[in-house]
Design a protein around this motif. Structure first.
Motif: not given
Length: 63
Positions: A17-20, A31-32, A39-44
């Motif tokens: 997520g950070n890379v995106k 959008n990206l 995705q970062e929030r999902k990971g958290e």
């Protein structure tokens, strides 16, 4: 899924997520960038679930 698996998948999603987000910012693709935030929030959240599972297991094991 085990707590370790949740934490590992969470770290991977957070990193991706950070890379995106960074790529989206550099190329001007909102959008990206937004997808990266999600995705970062999902990971958290996945990491939090893994930690909660660990805490529950420790509580059960101590009984």
């Amino acid at each position: 899924m085990g707590s370790t698996t949740d934490k590992i998948k969470g770290m991977a999603n957070e990193a991706a997520g950070n890379v995106k987000q960074a790529v989206g910012k550099v190329i001007g693709n909102e959008n990206l960038e937004a997808e990266g935030v999600l995705q970062e929030r999902k990971g958290e959240a996945q990491q939090a679930i893994g930690k909660a599972k660990d805490a529950i297991k420790k509580g059960v094991d101590s009984v």
